[in-house]
Write a protein that holds these residues in place. Structure first.
Motif, PDB file in Angstrom:
ATOM      1  N   VAL A  33       0.843  -1.199   0.000  1.00  0.00           N
ATOM      2  CA  VAL A  33       0.000   0.000   0.000  1.00  0.00           C
ATOM      3  C   VAL A  33       0.879   1.251   0.000  1.00  0.00           C
ATOM      4  CG1 VAL A  33      -1.664   1.326   1.365  1.00  0.00           C
ATOM      5  CG2 VAL A  33      -2.008  -1.125   0.988  1.00  0.00           C
ATOM      6  N   TYR A  34       1.968   1.233   0.770  1.00  0.00           N
ATOM      7  CA  TYR A  34       2.889   2.376   0.771  1.00  0.00           C
ATOM      8  C   TYR A  34       3.450   2.615  -0.628  1.00  0.00           C
ATOM      9  CZ  TYR A  34       7.218   4.962   1.124  1.00  0.00           C
ATOM     10  OH  TYR A  34       8.218   5.869   0.902  1.00  0.00           O
ATOM     11  N   SER A  37       0.981   4.250  -2.723  1.00  0.00           N
ATOM     12  CA  SER A  37       0.610   5.574  -2.236  1.00  0.00           C
ATOM     13  C   SER A  37       1.692   6.626  -2.439  1.00  0.00           C
ATOM     14  CB  SER A  37       0.283   5.508  -0.738  1.00  0.00           C
ATOM     15  OG  SER A  37      -0.767   4.622  -0.506  1.00  0.00           O
ATOM     16  N   HIS A  38       2.938   6.251  -2.212  1.00  0.00           N
ATOM     17  CA  HIS A  38       4.040   7.213  -2.189  1.00  0.00           C
ATOM     18  C   HIS A  38       4.193   8.036  -3.478  1.00  0.00           C
ATOM     19  CE1 HIS A  38       7.696   9.008  -0.683  1.00  0.00           C
ATOM     20  NE2 HIS A  38       8.335   8.625  -1.789  1.00  0.00           N
ATOM     21  N   ARG A  40       2.136   9.435  -5.238  1.00  0.00           N
ATOM     22  CA  ARG A  40       1.186  10.548  -5.252  1.00  0.00           C
ATOM     23  C   ARG A  40       1.857  11.852  -4.830  1.00  0.00           C
ATOM     24  NH1 ARG A  40      -2.682  13.622  -2.312  1.00  0.00           N
ATOM     25  NH2 ARG A  40      -1.754  13.093  -0.325  1.00  0.00           N
ATOM     26  N   TRP A  52      -6.604  10.323  -5.735  1.00  0.00           N
ATOM     27  CA  TRP A  52      -5.579   9.363  -5.319  1.00  0.00           C
ATOM     28  C   TRP A  52      -5.392   9.454  -3.799  1.00  0.00           C
ATOM     29  CZ3 TRP A  52      -0.298   9.284  -8.350  1.00  0.00           C
ATOM     30  CH2 TRP A  52       0.419   8.128  -8.037  1.00  0.00           C
ATOM     31  N   ASN A  56      -5.782   6.546  -1.117  1.00  0.00           N
ATOM     32  CA  ASN A  56      -4.653   6.252  -0.222  1.00  0.00           C
ATOM     33  C   ASN A  56      -5.087   6.257   1.233  1.00  0.00           C
ATOM     34  OD1 ASN A  56      -2.935   6.097  -2.383  1.00  0.00           O
ATOM     35  ND2 ASN A  56      -1.932   8.041  -2.002  1.00  0.00           N
ATOM     36  N   LEU A  60      -4.533   3.124   3.564  1.00  0.00           N
ATOM     37  CA  LEU A  60      -3.601   3.232   4.688  1.00  0.00           C
ATOM     38  C   LEU A  60      -4.313   2.985   6.015  1.00  0.00           C
ATOM     39  CD1 LEU A  60      -1.551   6.303   3.425  1.00  0.00           C
ATOM     40  CD2 LEU A  60      -0.693   3.970   3.689  1.00  0.00           C
ATOM     41  N   GLU A  73       2.301   7.707   3.496  1.00  0.00           N
ATOM     42  CA  GLU A  73       2.825   7.880   2.137  1.00  0.00           C
ATOM     43  C   GLU A  73       3.962   8.888   2.073  1.00  0.00           C
ATOM     44  OE1 GLU A  73      -0.277  11.295   0.551  1.00  0.00           O
ATOM     45  OE2 GLU A  73      -0.633   9.220  -0.008  1.00  0.00           O
TER      46      GLU A  73
END
Length: 172
Positions: A33-34, A37-38, A40, A52, A56, A60, A73
């Motif tokens: 998930v990280y 997400s990151h 973004r 987004w 996220n 998260l 993130e």
């Protein structure tokens, strides 16, 4: 502490191979998930960034509730992070984690003061953090350092050192 740039799929593949439990590893799901997400953080299209961001946030929070791992993130995570055990892992959004680090359960990488909320730990490469350790404030943990179980680290730890105790003392 800088990682070589590789693609998202390769990062996810490395994360999967690093976790011992494979698909059953909560650490893998938190990193998955990280990793989604990151990116973004670099998105410049407002509507895409907002949608987004909503996705996220939901992902998260789901990981926090089901896995007990808070990995925002905004944090910077290097390659092949291994999360040995899940549960009660809190990582500050401004924290930096180098390559090939190992984090065990009940670890906190956080800020020390509400007066300086963006000060967070920076871990070098190959850092080993024992269960229950707390690393707080604007501290640098050097490459190949080890943090003992339940240690409370508030000062820099040199490379290839061991920090143990409350407050942590350095053993070379």
């Amino acid at each position: 502490m800088a990682s070589k740039k590789i693609g998202l799929l390769e990062l996810i593949s490395e994360d999967f191979k690093t976790q011992r439990e494979g698909l059953l590893s909560q650490g893998f799901w938190a990193l998955f998930v990280y990793r989604l997400s990151h990116p973004r953080m670099k998105c410049r299209i407002p509507v895409v960034r907002q949608l987004w961001g909503l996705a996220n946030l939901l992902m998260l929070k789901f990981i926090e509730v089901t896995c007990g791992i808070s990995l925002p993130e905004a944090a910077t995570v290097g390659r092949r992070l291994q999360i040995e055990h899940f549960g009660s892992i809190i990582i500050h959004g401004a924290a930096v984690i180098g390559d090939d680090c190992l984090i065990r359960h009940c670890v906190t990488l956080g800020n020390k003061s509400s007066d300086r909320p963006m000060e967070a730990p920076r871990l070098g490469n190959n850092v080993n953090i024992g269960a229950g350790a707390k690393i707080i404030g604007n501290v640098l943990i050097g490459d190949f350092a080890s943090i003992g179980a339940n240690a409370v680290v508030t000062k820099d730890v040199p490379a290839r050192s061991i920090a143990v105790g409350v407050p942590a003392k350095i053993i070379r």
